[in-house]
Design a protein around this motif. Structure first.
Motif, PDB file in Angstrom:
ATOM      1  N   ARG A 187       0.828  -1.226   0.000  1.00  0.00           N
ATOM      2  CA  ARG A 187       0.000   0.000   0.000  1.00  0.00           C
ATOM      3  C   ARG A 187       0.853   1.265   0.000  1.00  0.00           C
ATOM      4  O   ARG A 187       0.357   2.346  -0.259  1.00  0.00           O
ATOM      5  CB  ARG A 187      -0.902  -0.002   1.246  1.00  0.00           C
ATOM      6  N   ILE A 207      -0.136   6.495   0.458  1.00  0.00           N
ATOM      7  CA  ILE A 207      -0.781   5.267   0.922  1.00  0.00           C
ATOM      8  C   ILE A 207      -2.041   5.069   0.085  1.00  0.00           C
ATOM      9  O   ILE A 207      -2.879   5.981  -0.007  1.00  0.00           O
ATOM     10  CB  ILE A 207      -1.139   5.357   2.422  1.00  0.00           C
ATOM     11  N   ASP A 208      -2.120   3.932  -0.535  1.00  0.00           N
ATOM     12  CA  ASP A 208      -3.236   3.600  -1.437  1.00  0.00           C
ATOM     13  C   ASP A 208      -3.410   4.678  -2.506  1.00  0.00           C
ATOM     14  O   ASP A 208      -4.524   5.055  -2.875  1.00  0.00           O
ATOM     15  CB  ASP A 208      -4.541   3.446  -0.641  1.00  0.00           C
TER      16      ASP A 208
END
Lengths: 218, 441
Positions: A187, A207-208
């Motif tokens: 991620r 993140i993501d």
């Protein structure tokens, strides 16, 4: 104690000496701030896969160690100059270890996953418009096609080892690097900015796909 | 001035007066000068340093608590303002010290010390600024580059303000930069970059020339990076502390500094600097002997094996020290010869066998006598600090011998023989002294 001759110096001389001291002492901090801000503003963005660890620096607080996929290549296509400029490299004998600190240029190519991957490594900066990262070898060795484990080297010359690009640390507020370490490594991504000289600056942790932390500019 | 030193000076004054070297008026003036140098000055300086440290740390902690909420520009401005404040205060203290000394006021010395402390504080703030800017932009730790930068800042500060403390910080930073395996423990020694050598040359030249106030200890610190790099280059193998290579370097430096001082028309301050450098290099001999001792005790990092080429290299150095005296019919440099004998005694024996379960009794001659030899040589050349250091090291070596030996009776016998020889040497020395006194008209 401040030396005697300074006490004999004129008032202006003493003032000028201390003014110069301030300029000399301030110069490195200003240079770091300006260089990094310029690199972040004008550098070409690259997206890198990474994993994190969260040790603590006694002087600079908590941080994450970022281990890049591009920093730990195996079987990466290597230019011949890497072997030529290495003292004690015995390719024929199967023993060509690279000295730590050897400066290298790693060419990056975007993959279908949107990430940039290491495509080749050389000592001399490759010509052309490609994205090139400047780094230093931490450890590593060169092998020729067909040597080592089966399928380990699919090029004429291959590099396997570790390379540092100067973007391996991210300093965060107390507790945040530790939280980052608990996330699934798939991620986390890092967006870096690469200057024309090949030096990278850490722009943001993603993140993501979303900006989690962004390096501020001046 | 320490009370012990003051007592010693007073005793010397009484002795000079009794011998008729000084008259009653000179005795009174010397007494007054000694009394005027209060031991409280050092206490005040120590308190000033402690206060600067505490206040500086408090300020850093306060800023760190709000650091994340500030923009990089505000951070940079804050750090530069802190540095400007420290430099400004140091400048004010230096200017006031200058004025007070011109007026003949006693507080000039105090203000000079305060200026020194504030100059060091400014250097600490600049060091912190670089670290915090690195943190802001997520730069990785590069201890060697950081240490070289601090050394450059320290050297520039020392040269501009003639601060001995800043020179000491620069020397310490260079020693850190030259330390083997600093960033790469596996790889060991790496050559210093040219920029570090340029800083080193400027620092050493400044100290030798007297531009930066330095005592032998400061010059010894400056010699450490040179010793680390040279011994790594000519040492026998790997990142070891090589006693033989260090002894060769030390005697090379002693011989060079000694020869340099004999050059006529040499500026007085350079002659003084070379004298300090010679004393500092003598300290390196003690370091070499101690590394040899560590090797004898089986410390794996200490390379204490017999190294004939390195031992042979000592010969030209000793020749350079002795030949001018022999040709000029002057007295031999006994102190240097004892020093060389101590180094050779330490190096001529091989290290203890890896499978030895205890130190053998004869090690008294291999490890203790060389260390005490350095103490005697230092005392002969009036290098009291070095002599004290060597005696302290001798005490540690005695303890180590007693703890590690499997043959205490043998050790005590060897100690007895060595002590007897030392007592015999004292007797001979006293006899020589009496004969010289009788021959003097």
């Amino acid at each position: 104690m401040i030396g005697l001759p300074l006490r004999r110096a004129g008032r202006r001389g003493t003032f000028a000496a201390f003014a110069l001291v301030f300029l000399v002492q301030a110069a490195p901090s200003i240079q770091i701030a300006l260089d990094q801000s310029r690199r972040l503003a004008s550098g070409r963005p690259v997206l890198l896969a990474t994993a994190t660890k969260d040790p603590r620096d006694l002087f600079r607080g908590e941080y994450s160690i970022l281990s890049y996929e591009a920093g730990q290549p195996a079987g990466l296509a290597a230019a011949p100059d890497l072997a030529e400029r290495q003292a004690g490299c015995d390719l024929a004998g199967g023993d060509c270890r690279l000295a730590a600190g050897t400066p290298v240029h790693v060419t990056l190519r975007p993959g279908p996953d949107g990430l940039h991957h290491a495509a080749s490594i050389a000592v001399a900066r490759p010509a052309g418009e490609g994205l090139v990262l400047r780094g230093t070898v931490q450890f590593g060795s060169l092998t020729r096609r067909g040597e080592g484990k089966p399928g380990a080297c699919a090029h004429d010359l291959c590099f396997s080892g570790a390379i540092a690009y100067g973007i391996e640390r991210w300093y965060g507020p107390q507790g945040v690097p530790a939280n980052l370490d608990t996330l699934d490594r798939g991620r986390i991504r890092v967006r870096a900015r690469v200057g024309e000289d090949g030096i990278a600056a850490l722009d943001a942790i993603l993140i993501d796909g979303e900006d989690f932390a962004r390096t501020p500019r001046l | 001035m320490s009370f012990t030193y003051r007592d010693r000076v007073r005793a010397d004054i009484r002795r000079w007066a009794a011998l008729g070297l000084i008259d009653a008026e000179q005795e009174r003036r010397l007494d007054a000068d000694v009394a005027g140098r209060s031991g409280l000055v050092r206490v005040q300086v120590a308190l000033a340093v402690a206060a600067a440290l505490l206040l500086g740390t408090a300020a850093i902690a306060f800023v760190a608590a709000n650091w994340d909420g500030m923009s990089p520009f505000a951070r940079l401005l804050l750090l530069l303002a802190a540095d400007a404040l420290a430099v400004g205060l140091a400048c004010t203290a230096a200017l006031r010290a200058r004025e007070a000394l011109r007026a003949g006021a006693a507080q000039g010395g105090h203000l000079g010390w305060l200026a020194e402390v504030l100059t060091l504080l400014s250097l600490a703030v600049a060091t912190g600024s670089i670290a915090l800017m690195g943190q802001t932009f997520h730069l990785p730790a590069d201890t060697r580059a950081f240490a070289v930068t601090i050394a450059a800042l320290g050297t520039a500060t020392a040269l501009l303000t003639r601060s001995g403390g800043a020179g000491g910080v620069a020397a310490l930073a260079l020693a850190v930069a030259a330390w083997p395996g600093l960033d790469h423990p596996v790889i060991g020694a790496r050559p210093l970059p040219w920029s570090a050598w340029a800083v080193w040359a400027a620092l050493a030249a400044g100290m030798l020339w007297g531009r930066i106030p330095a005592r032998p200890l400061g010059l010894l610190l400056v010699l450490v990076p040179l010793a680390l790099q040279v011994t790594a280059a000519i040492g026998t193998d790997g990142p070891h502390a090589d006693a033989g290579a260090l002894a060769v370097l030390a005697f090379g430096l002693i011989a060079t500094a000694h020869a340099g001082q004999r050059v006529s028309r040499l500026p007085a301050r350079l002659r003084t600097g070379l004298g300090h450098a010679e004393t500092a290099a003598t300290g390196l001999v003690l370091a070499a002997v101690l590394i040899g001792v560590a090797g004898q005790f089986g410390w794996p990092a200490a390379q204490a094996g017999r190294a004939l080429p390195q031992l042979l290299l000592l010969a030209p150095c000793l020749g350079l020290l002795c030949l001018p005296r022999l040709l000029g019919h002057g007295p031999l440099p006994i102190g240097h010869l004892i020093l060389a004998a101590a180094a050779l005694a330490s190096l001529a024996f091989g290290p203890v066998a890896a499978d030895a379960d205890a130190v053998e009794a004869v090690s008294v001659w291999k490890v203790l006598v060389p260390v005490l030899g350095v103490a005697v040589a230092a005392q002969l050349d009036e290098r009291r600090s070095l002599s004290g250091g060597a005696l302290a090291a001798g005490g540690v070596v005695i303890l180590a011998l007693l703890m590690l030996s499997g043959d205490l009776i043998g050790v005590s016998l060897q100690l007895l023989i060595a002590g007897g020889l030392a007592a015999l040497a004292i007797g001979l020395s006293l006899r020589l002294q009496r004969r010289l006194a009788a021959d003097t008209p």
